[in-house]
Design a protein around this motif. Structure first.
Motif, PDB file in Angstrom:
ATOM      1  N   GLN A  74      10.013  67.649 -54.187  1.00 46.54           N
ATOM      2  CA  GLN A  74      10.979  68.194 -55.148  1.00 46.54           C
ATOM      3  C   GLN A  74      11.575  67.058 -55.976  1.00 46.54           C
ATOM      4  O   GLN A  74      12.052  66.073 -55.433  1.00 46.54           O
ATOM      5  N   GLY A  75      11.498  67.180 -57.283  1.00 50.30           N
ATOM      6  CA  GLY A  75      12.046  66.168 -58.179  1.00 50.30           C
ATOM      7  C   GLY A  75      11.140  64.967 -58.368  1.00 50.30           C
ATOM      8  O   GLY A  75      11.488  64.042 -59.100  1.00 50.30           O
ATOM      9  N   ALA A  76       9.966  64.960 -57.718  1.00 50.65           N
ATOM     10  CA  ALA A  76       9.019  63.854 -57.895  1.00 50.65           C
ATOM     11  C   ALA A  76       8.326  64.005 -59.247  1.00 50.65           C
ATOM     12  O   ALA A  76       8.084  65.110 -59.723  1.00 50.65           O
ATOM     13  N   TYR A  77       8.021  62.868 -59.854  1.00 50.67           N
ATOM     14  CA  TYR A  77       7.315  62.860 -61.132  1.00 50.67           C
ATOM     15  C   TYR A  77       5.839  62.605 -60.868  1.00 50.67           C
ATOM     16  O   TYR A  77       5.467  61.561 -60.322  1.00 50.67           O
ATOM     17  N   PHE A  78       4.975  63.554 -61.211  1.00 52.44           N
ATOM     18  CA  PHE A  78       3.535  63.441 -61.022  1.00 52.44           C
ATOM     19  C   PHE A  78       2.895  62.919 -62.304  1.00 52.44           C
ATOM     20  O   PHE A  78       3.218  63.387 -63.397  1.00 52.44           O
ATOM     21  N   PHE A  79       1.975  61.959 -62.157  1.00 53.10           N
ATOM     22  CA  PHE A  79       1.289  61.403 -63.330  1.00 53.10           C
ATOM     23  C   PHE A  79      -0.119  60.971 -62.938  1.00 53.10           C
ATOM     24  O   PHE A  79      -0.416  60.717 -61.770  1.00 53.10           O
ATOM     25  N   GLY A  80      -0.986  60.880 -63.917  1.00 49.27           N
ATOM     26  CA  GLY A  80      -2.349  60.430 -63.683  1.00 49.27           C
ATOM     27  C   GLY A  80      -2.574  59.072 -64.312  1.00 49.27           C
ATOM     28  O   GLY A  80      -1.832  58.658 -65.203  1.00 49.27           O
ATOM     29  N   ASP A  81      -3.585  58.373 -63.843  1.00 47.41           N
ATOM     30  CA  ASP A  81      -4.048  57.157 -64.498  1.00 47.41           C
ATOM     31  C   ASP A  81      -5.473  57.429 -64.936  1.00 47.41           C
ATOM     32  O   ASP A  81      -6.379  57.541 -64.115  1.00 47.41           O
ATOM     33  N   TYR A  82      -5.643  57.573 -66.240  1.00 47.15           N
ATOM     34  CA  TYR A  82      -6.925  57.939 -66.831  1.00 47.15           C
ATOM     35  C   TYR A  82      -8.010  56.932 -66.467  1.00 47.15           C
ATOM     36  O   TYR A  82      -9.115  57.306 -66.101  1.00 47.15           O
ATOM     37  N   SER A  83      -7.702  55.643 -66.557  1.00 47.10           N
ATOM     38  CA  SER A  83      -8.697  54.601 -66.324  1.00 47.10           C
ATOM     39  C   SER A  83      -9.031  54.411 -64.848  1.00 47.10           C
ATOM     40  O   SER A  83     -10.185  54.227 -64.478  1.00 47.10           O
ATOM     41  N   ARG A  84      -8.007  54.456 -63.999  1.00 47.26           N
ATOM     42  CA  ARG A  84      -8.221  54.240 -62.560  1.00 47.26           C
ATOM     43  C   ARG A  84      -8.628  55.508 -61.828  1.00 47.26           C
ATOM     44  O   ARG A  84      -8.965  55.486 -60.652  1.00 47.26           O
ATOM     45  N   ARG A  85      -8.504  56.629 -62.520  1.00 46.18           N
ATOM     46  CA  ARG A  85      -8.891  57.935 -61.964  1.00 46.18           C
ATOM     47  C   ARG A  85      -8.095  58.304 -60.716  1.00 46.18           C
ATOM     48  O   ARG A  85      -8.637  58.811 -59.733  1.00 46.18           O
ATOM     49  N   THR A  86      -6.795  58.048 -60.783  1.00 51.02           N
ATOM     50  CA  THR A  86      -5.907  58.402 -59.671  1.00 51.02           C
ATOM     51  C   THR A  86      -4.851  59.394 -60.145  1.00 51.02           C
ATOM     52  O   THR A  86      -4.546  59.468 -61.334  1.00 51.02           O
ATOM     53  N   LEU A  87      -4.318  60.141 -59.208  1.00 53.54           N
ATOM     54  CA  LEU A  87      -3.175  61.008 -59.450  1.00 53.54           C
ATOM     55  C   LEU A  87      -2.089  60.528 -58.498  1.00 53.54           C
ATOM     56  O   LEU A  87      -2.318  60.417 -57.293  1.00 53.54           O
ATOM     57  N   SER A  88      -0.916  60.206 -59.042  1.00 58.30           N
ATOM     58  CA  SER A  88       0.162  59.619 -58.252  1.00 58.30           C
ATOM     59  C   SER A  88       1.455  60.369 -58.500  1.00 58.30           C
ATOM     60  O   SER A  88       1.530  61.242 -59.366  1.00 58.30           O
ATOM     61  N   TYR A  89       2.478  59.992 -57.730  1.00 54.79           N
ATOM     62  CA  TYR A  89       3.799  60.551 -57.970  1.00 54.79           C
ATOM     63  C   TYR A  89       4.861  59.499 -57.701  1.00 54.79           C
ATOM     64  O   TYR A  89       4.657  58.558 -56.935  1.00 54.79           O
ATOM     65  N   LEU A  90       5.988  59.656 -58.375  1.00 56.54           N
ATOM     66  CA  LEU A  90       7.148  58.785 -58.209  1.00 56.54           C
ATOM     67  C   LEU A  90       8.247  59.565 -57.527  1.00 56.54           C
ATOM     68  O   LEU A  90       8.481  60.726 -57.857  1.00 56.54           O
ATOM     69  N   THR A  91       8.930  58.929 -56.594  1.00 58.29           N
ATOM     70  CA  THR A  91      10.138  59.519 -56.024  1.00 58.29           C
ATOM     71  C   THR A  91      11.305  58.618 -56.386  1.00 58.29           C
ATOM     72  O   THR A  91      11.144  57.406 -56.545  1.00 58.29           O
ATOM     73  N   PHE A  92      12.458  59.211 -56.520  1.00 56.24           N
ATOM     74  CA  PHE A  92      13.639  58.494 -56.973  1.00 56.24           C
ATOM     75  C   PHE A  92      14.702  58.514 -55.888  1.00 56.24           C
ATOM     76  O   PHE A  92      14.883  59.510 -55.200  1.00 56.24           O
ATOM     77  N   SER A  93      15.405  57.418 -55.765  1.00 56.37           N
ATOM     78  CA  SER A  93      16.469  57.301 -54.774  1.00 56.37           C
ATOM     79  C   SER A  93      17.784  57.782 -55.370  1.00 56.37           C
ATOM     80  O   SER A  93      18.015  57.668 -56.576  1.00 56.37           O
ATOM     81  N   ALA A  94      18.649  58.299 -54.516  1.00 55.41           N
ATOM     82  CA  ALA A  94      19.992  58.681 -54.959  1.00 55.41           C
ATOM     83  C   ALA A  94      20.880  57.454 -55.119  1.00 55.41           C
ATOM     84  O   ALA A  94      21.956  57.535 -55.707  1.00 55.41           O
ATOM     85  N   VAL A  95      20.407  56.306 -54.618  1.00 54.75           N
ATOM     86  CA  VAL A  95      21.164  55.060 -54.719  1.00 54.75           C
ATOM     87  C   VAL A  95      20.972  54.475 -56.118  1.00 54.75           C
ATOM     88  O   VAL A  95      19.837  54.211 -56.531  1.00 54.75           O
ATOM     89  N   GLU A  96      22.053  54.306 -56.829  1.00 55.76           N
ATOM     90  CA  GLU A  96      21.983  53.791 -58.192  1.00 55.76           C
ATOM     91  C   GLU A  96      21.368  52.392 -58.212  1.00 55.76           C
ATOM     92  O   GLU A  96      21.694  51.542 -57.392  1.00 55.76           O
ATOM     93  N   GLY A  97      20.452  52.190 -59.149  1.00 54.31           N
ATOM     94  CA  GLY A  97      19.828  50.884 -59.306  1.00 54.31           C
ATOM     95  C   GLY A  97      18.602  50.650 -58.444  1.00 54.31           C
ATOM     96  O   GLY A  97      17.901  49.669 -58.626  1.00 54.31           O
ATOM     97  N   GLN A  98      18.327  51.549 -57.500  1.00 57.85           N
ATOM     98  CA  GLN A  98      17.141  51.386 -56.660  1.00 57.85           C
ATOM     99  C   GLN A  98      15.913  51.867 -57.419  1.00 57.85           C
ATOM    100  O   GLN A  98      15.918  52.943 -58.012  1.00 57.85           O
ATOM    101  N   ALA A  99      14.864  51.066 -57.412  1.00 56.65           N
ATOM    102  CA  ALA A  99      13.647  51.372 -58.174  1.00 56.65           C
ATOM    103  C   ALA A  99      12.923  52.588 -57.597  1.00 56.65           C
ATOM    104  O   ALA A  99      12.946  52.807 -56.380  1.00 56.65           O
ATOM    105  N   PRO A 100      12.256  53.364 -58.452  1.00 58.03           N
ATOM    106  CA  PRO A 100      11.446  54.481 -57.956  1.00 58.03           C
ATOM    107  C   PRO A 100      10.267  53.958 -57.125  1.00 58.03           C
ATOM    108  O   PRO A 100       9.830  52.829 -57.301  1.00 58.03           O
ATOM    109  N   VAL A 101       9.767  54.794 -56.232  1.00 49.79           N
ATOM    110  CA  VAL A 101       8.632  54.445 -55.379  1.00 49.79           C
ATOM    111  C   VAL A 101       7.431  55.265 -55.827  1.00 49.79           C
ATOM    112  O   VAL A 101       7.526  56.475 -55.997  1.00 49.79           O
ATOM    113  N   SER A 102       6.293  54.606 -56.025  1.00 45.77           N
ATOM    114  CA  SER A 102       5.071  55.275 -56.452  1.00 45.77           C
ATOM    115  C   SER A 102       4.086  55.363 -55.295  1.00 45.77           C
ATOM    116  O   SER A 102       3.920  54.409 -54.547  1.00 45.77           O
TER     117      SER A 102
END
Length: 101
Positions: free
Chosen positions: A30-58
């Motif tokens: 829930q709330g994850a951002y799904f994206f593809g990489d055309y060249s690498r042929r992967t499908l990935s997702y990002l998750t976000f922390s509720a902690v301000e300033g913490q980088a998203p995890v892919s």
């Protein structure tokens, strides 16, 4: 940008996707951002922390996804993506370990 990834001399081409708000995948997506990489042929997702300033995890979800062109959900919240190879693929969560098909 809120997220970048290293690709050195490897080609990479992030194909924009969507923030998942459906109900067909577990809560961790829930709330994850799904994206593809055309060249690498992967499908990935990002998750976000509720902690301000913490980088998203892919995380890579599909290693051999094909060349992703678009990502969308239907009215039931099912996640789909299309590929340059002409495929329409559905992402489904299976809770138990199964033999590969």
């Amino acid at each position: 940008p809120i997220y970048t990834y290293k690709h050195d001399n490897d080609p990479a081409s992030m194909i924009g996707g969507l923030v998942y708000r459906g109900s067909n995948l577990p809560d961790e997506y829930q709330g994850a951002y799904f994206f593809g990489d055309y060249s690498r042929r992967t499908l990935s997702y990002l998750t976000f922390s509720a902690v301000e300033g913490q980088a998203p995890v892919s995380k890579v979800l599909v290693q051999s996804a094909g060349r992703t062109l678009a990502i969308a959900t239907d009215t039931n919240g099912t996640l789909f993506y299309t590929t340059e190879e002409g495929d329409l693929r559905r992402i489904a969560y299976i809770s138990e370990n199964r033999k590969p098909v």
